[in-house]
Design an enzyme around this catalytic site. Structure first.
Site, PDB file in Angstrom:
ATOM      1  N   MET A  53       0.727  -1.168   0.135  1.00 57.52           N
ATOM      2  CA  MET A  53       0.008  -0.183  -0.072  1.00 57.52           C
ATOM      3  C   MET A  53       0.846   1.237  -0.102  1.00 57.52           C
ATOM      4  SD  MET A  53      -2.622   1.816   0.313  1.00 57.52           S
ATOM      5  CE  MET A  53      -2.528   3.071   1.342  1.00 57.52           C
ATOM      6  N   THR A  56      -4.325  -5.873  -6.801  1.00 64.51           N
ATOM      7  CA  THR A  56      -3.084  -4.850  -7.100  1.00 64.51           C
ATOM      8  C   THR A  56      -2.613  -4.355  -5.800  1.00 64.51           C
ATOM      9  OG1 THR A  56      -4.519  -2.924  -7.281  1.00 64.51           O
ATOM     10  CG2 THR A  56      -4.186  -3.990  -9.305  1.00 64.51           C
ATOM     11  N   ASP A  57      -1.560  -3.881  -5.890  1.00 64.09           N
ATOM     12  CA  ASP A  57      -1.030  -2.886  -4.709  1.00 64.09           C
ATOM     13  C   ASP A  57      -1.680  -1.471  -5.063  1.00 64.09           C
ATOM     14  OD1 ASP A  57      -0.056  -1.634  -2.527  1.00 64.09           O
ATOM     15  OD2 ASP A  57       2.021  -2.569  -2.878  1.00 64.09           O
ATOM     16  N   TRP A  58      -2.033  -0.754  -4.109  1.00 62.42           N
ATOM     17  CA  TRP A  58      -2.727   0.578  -4.093  1.00 62.42           C
ATOM     18  C   TRP A  58      -2.253   1.551  -5.168  1.00 62.42           C
ATOM     19  CZ3 TRP A  58      -4.554  -2.889  -1.503  1.00 62.42           C
ATOM     20  CH2 TRP A  58      -5.865  -2.764  -0.858  1.00 62.42           C
TER      21      TRP A  58
END
Ligand code: NAG
Ligand code: NAG
Ligand code: NAG
Ligand code: NAG
Ligand code: NAG
Ligand code: NAG
Ligand code: NAG
Ligand code: NAG
Length: 873
Positions: A1, A292-294
């Site tokens: 994140m 996904t990551d952020w």
């Protein structure tokens, strides 16, 4: 994140207007993903299509059957809802999906972090992953997982964003190594798997991350000038080092996985079909879903085809504009035929099946906290221009008695590196002079630095999204003062003038070294330790040296994210003892006092190597920085990471991996090996046939299912919806430029696959070693037996001289007491990845394999040669 705080402070919208491969969400195409400049020669990611369907693993079949029953009734809008976040700041959690309330599925709440509930209250701030690794205690790893899961559930979090098993710690200066369990694949694997099992036992979905090769912070994401770096990893290194903990996480049943920001072989991890479709979902047989990551989502159709299942927090290239690569554009890509309905059905089934598997259909709480504010009332959708308001924080106390587990982890991690003249443990009447700001509180106040983005007071954790607010902080000063009145505190990092030592005085000097996530820069370090290097912060070396000059007995306590250099003082006569207390979380003080004063013997072991010089590492593991163009980070050191490198290069470190002393001594005796499932072939037998997967009607649904006009909602501006204006005008077309190798025909099982984590035969116990551990000293304590394998040259490839594969920790042994430990070694543990056959290869019958057991990688008195006997040296 990432980026969270940056967006809050409004600093960087321009940085998010990135060099994304596909700026226009309506016109993404596969060719664009390949627009990466100068890839490293020889490193490419081959296409792997289609995404394997989930649901064939027997322990998931009940959950998939339930999921199939509801997904088959869902409209296109409901399906798209579950795949896409509602947008940045569009709900209580750091991310949330849309809902499908007809089936009782709420907006699924996703929240950081691997060490507790981030941005909340009345939660426990647990010791960080690296601290957990240092305990070498599987039961504590599990218990901490249970406690984190209980807290997540109590706050109404469906999907907790941990554990982190990548970065693995390839780069000693890497900013987030401390979120994981240590610089060894098996230590990461066991730490991760135990955490996952613990968390998920409470019904919370765990998230294993970051997949994969996210080994430095800077330039992990794209910015105006460049695309995030490419980690160029050869196949064997990927399998034997970086993938290993993910394989164990999948085997432990992890429900979700987060893709890394960076590329591997010049293809972004959130849309790398070889990694997601091929390695993760086919070879490792992952049954859960990939997010996904952020803001690590880069294309619409391409990412879906490559195996991505969930977009988080849902936004497109520029957050907060109501724009998404998925959401309504996903609806369009289904109606226009570019994404097969079968892929969407698989994505949604994976998400819904995971929700059922954890039992979240039964009495799972809704979120009762807000990651966005600590106020009781506030906007429900802070990212919207106009938002309804309401009660957003109910301040639910989820701590239970978790501080007991937190303190036990912090205490058992404390690693005694040196203890001359048995200066430790301290007598309670000893005259102590305590130095260093790291012994005290943050003078600006508890949690005064957002996401721990400062190094003030005792270092309880690193900084970034991998944190939790401290409910309180028990400092070393408090812990020591609670035991003795004979301690005087000098909470300063420059040695105070006028302090004179009496003969019996003992100086206790606190120093630290911090790092964190890239969106915060602390004292010139943008996540990675670029400015500080491997030195202690705040001139810690000088403080130790000054104390060592004045006092004849000095105890150094180190709180650190990773390796630090100790050369300036470690051999000074008066530096008698060194304790590494890692990152202890809220229970920093008492856990340390427990060990300092001898109520408990230290039993932690180093989860990484302490070098003598930074130049002892291979050149390829330095932090890479360049202003333009894509950074090519090629893993030329291969499998020789951390102690594997030190052994291979014959460099004696200052303290080896696994090192850790006690106040007592232990003796290993009577080792025996028994053979489990015989390794009667070099390669494992083929896996059993996979079970069936849900069957759907994969006809393109009616456009009306996503038409705005069919719904009478108050539309929240910037919120991400699945609906379109006039979807009936969208024609199905076969014009999508599919990549080379694209196919919709499900592939046969790869030979290394067939079960969760890989071919089930890889996890057959091949050898089981029993050893008696006896406390031969005069104090009680716990011992750790570390088992390393040495593989024979008959495998035809170079292998590290020793590789950790197992460990066990004793209970507290009284003087003279013994315990028999059993350490199990699987087929995979004695195999190498054969890049030609694409399978794991073991020496037949374990011929030539050595299993050694000891106290560290450099101290292995027990040697068992398979087929012969064991001896103790
Ligand atoms: C990356 O490239 C290397 C070198 O060609 C290859 O061995 C490896 O399999 C590739 N990995 C991926 C995930 O594409
Ligand atoms: C999609 O999710 C939103 C909440 O995020 C909800 O308002 C809407 O009703 C959902 N759509 C359907 C069709 O369930
Ligand atoms: C279908 O829609 C998606 C999403 O907007 C778009 O990326 C894709 O290019 C479209 N396909 C065709 C063939 O136009
Ligand atoms: C909040 O927490 C309490 C206690 O865990 C729980 O009963 C409740 O369902 C949660 N959610 C809401 C919206 O109150
Ligand atoms: C602490 O107490 C012990 C005996 O109880 C005594 O021998 C020792 O001198 C004392 N040490 C100090 C520093 O007062
Ligand atoms: C002091 O020590 C006692 C006994 O270990 C413990 O119960 C108490 O919580 C401690 N208090 C502080 C502030 O450390
Ligand atoms: C361990 O115990 C054995 C048998 O009691 C003894 O012979 C040996 O010297 C001991 N080794 C150590 C290192 O204490
Ligand atoms: C599949 O779905 C389509 C569109 O909803 C419908 O027209 C068709 O009858 C369905 N086929 C079957 C076999 O149910």
């Amino acid at each position: 994140m990432a980026i969270w705080s940056r967006v809050v402070s409004g600093l960087v919208i321009f940085q998010l207007v990135t060099g994304n491969p596909v700026p226009d969400t309506n016109h993404d195409n596969i060719a664009a993903i390949e627009r990466r400049d100068s890839p490293a020669p020889g490193y490419a990611s081959p296409p792997y299509y289609p995404t394997p369907f989930g649901g064939w693993a027997s322990d998931w079949s009940e959950a998939y059957t339930k999921a199939q029953q509801v997904v088959s009734q869902m409209t296109l809008a409901e399906k798209v809802n579950l795949t896409t976040g509602t947008g940045f700041f569009m709900g209580p959690c750091v991310g949330q999906t849309g809902s499908a309330l007809r089936f009782g599925i709420p907006n699924l709440c996703l929240q950081d972090s691997p060490l507790g509930i981030r941005n909340s209250d009345h939660n426990t701030a647990f010791p960080a992953g690296i601290t957990v690794g240092a305990t070498f205690n599987k039961e504590l790893m599990y218990q901490r997982g249970v406690a984190i899961g209980e807290e997540a559930r109590g706050k109404g979090i469906n999907i907790q964003l941990g554990p982190a098993v990548g970065p693995l710690g390839r780069k000693p200066r890497g900013g987030r190594n401390w979120e994981g369990f240590g610089a060894d694949p098996s230590l990461q694997a066991i730490g991760g798997a135990q955490t996952i099992k613990g968390m998920q036992s409470t019904g919370t979905i765990a998230t294993i991350k970051h997949f994969i090769g996210n080994e430095q912070e800077i330039h992990r994401m794209s910015n105006v000038a460049q695309i995030g770096y490419s980690s160029n990893i050869d196949d064997r290194t990927l399998h034997e080092i970086y993938l290993w903990p993910f394989a164990e996480g999948v085997r432990a049943g992890v429900g979700s996985l987060m893709a890394a920001y960076n590329d591997v072989n010049s293809s972004a991890c959130s849309q790398n079909s070889k990694l997601l479709n091929g390695i993760l979902k086919d070879e490792l047989g992952f049954q859960g879903f990939v997010m996904t990551d952020w803001l690590g989502h880069y294309t619409g159709v391409a990412s879906a085809l490559s195996g991505l299942d969930m977009s988080m927090p849902g936004d497109g290239a520029v957050p907060l504009l109501g724009d998404s690569y998925w959401g309504s554009e996903f609806s369009r890509s289904i109606l226009n035929g570019s994404v097969p309905v079968s892929r969407l059905n698989d994505m949604v089934t994976r998400i819904v099946a995971t929700w059922y598997k954890m039992g979240q259909d039964k009495d799972y709480p809704l979120p009762n906290f807000s990651t966005n504010t600590q106020d009781q009332k506030g906007p429900i959708y802070p990212g919207a221009l106009f938002s309804p308001s309401g009660i957003v924080n109910q301040y639910v106390d989820v701590q239970g008695d978790h501080k007991v587990t937190a303190r036990a982890v912090a205490r058992e991690a404390i690693t005694l590196l040196k203890n001359e003249n048995n200066v430790l443990p301290l007598a309670t009447n000893a005259s102590l002079k305590v130095f260093g700001t790291d012994a005290g509180a943050n003078p600006d106040g508890l949690n005064s630095c957002s996401d721990m983005g400062c190094d003030k007071g005792v270092l309880s954790m690193g900084w970034g999204s991998g944190t939790a607010r401290l409910p309180y902080l028990n400092t070393p000063q408090e812990g020591i003062a609670n035991v003795t009145q004979n301690a005087k505190f000098y909470l300063t990092d420059s040695f105070p003038s006028g302090v004179t030592a009496q003969a019996e005085d003992i100086a206790v000097v606190f120093i630290n070294a911090d790092s964190g996530e890239n969106y915060i820069t602390v004292e010139g370090n943008p996540g990675d330790r670029t400015a500080a290097g491997l030195a202690a912060w705040h001139n810690g070396d000088d403080l130790v040296k000054a104390a060592a000059e004045e006092f004849s007995q000095v105890v150094v306590v180190v709180h650190t994210v990773g390796p630090i250099l100790m050369e300036e003082w470690i051999d000074l006569d008066s530096v008698k003892a060194v304790l590494v207390a890692h990152l202890p979380g809220q229970e920093a003080g008492q856990s340390l006092a427990d060990v300092l004063f001898g109520d408990h013997s230290p039993s932690g072991h180093m989860p990484y190597t302490i070098p003598r010089s930074e130049s002892d590492y291979p050149d390829s593991v330095r932090i890479l920085n360049q202003p333009f163009g894509q950074i090519q980070d090629t893993y030329t050191e291969g499998i020789y990471v951390d102690y594997r490198h030190f052994l291979n290069a014959a460099i004696t470190p200052r303290f080896p991996f696994g090192h850790g002393l006690s106040y007592t001594t232990f003796n290993f005796t009577n080792p025996t090996v028994s053979v489990g499932t015989a390794l009667n072939s070099a390669y494992p037998p083929s896996a059993p046939v996979r079970g069936s997967t849900p069957v759907y009607n994969n006809t393109i649904p009616a456009a009306s299912e996503v038409s705005w006009s069919s719904f009478k909602y108050t539309r929240i501006w910037r919120y991400l919806y699945p609906y379109l204006d006039n979807p009936a005008s969208i024609a199905s077309s076969d014009k999508y430029p599919y990549p080379d190798g694209y196919s919709t025909t499900q592939k046969a099982v790869p030979r290394a696959g067939g079960g969760e984590g890989g071919n089930p035969a890889l996890f057959d116990v091949a050898f089981s070693v029993k050893v008696d551990v006896k406390n031969t000293g005069s104090r009680s304590g716990k011992a750790v037996a570390q088992l390393y394998v040495q593989l024979p040259s008959s495998l035809g490839v170079d292998t590290p001289a020793l590789q950790l594969r197992q460990f066990e920790k004793t209970k507290i042994l009284a003087p003279g007491e013994s315990q028999t430990l059993t350490l199990e070694v699987t087929r995979k543990d004695v195999s190498v990845w054969d890049v030609v056959t694409q399978d794991w290869k073991a020496p037949v019958n374990g011929e030539g394999v050595k299993l050694v057991i000891g106290n560290s990688v450099a101290d292995t008195p027990v040697v068992c040669v398979i087929g012969r006997s064991c001896s103790v040296q």
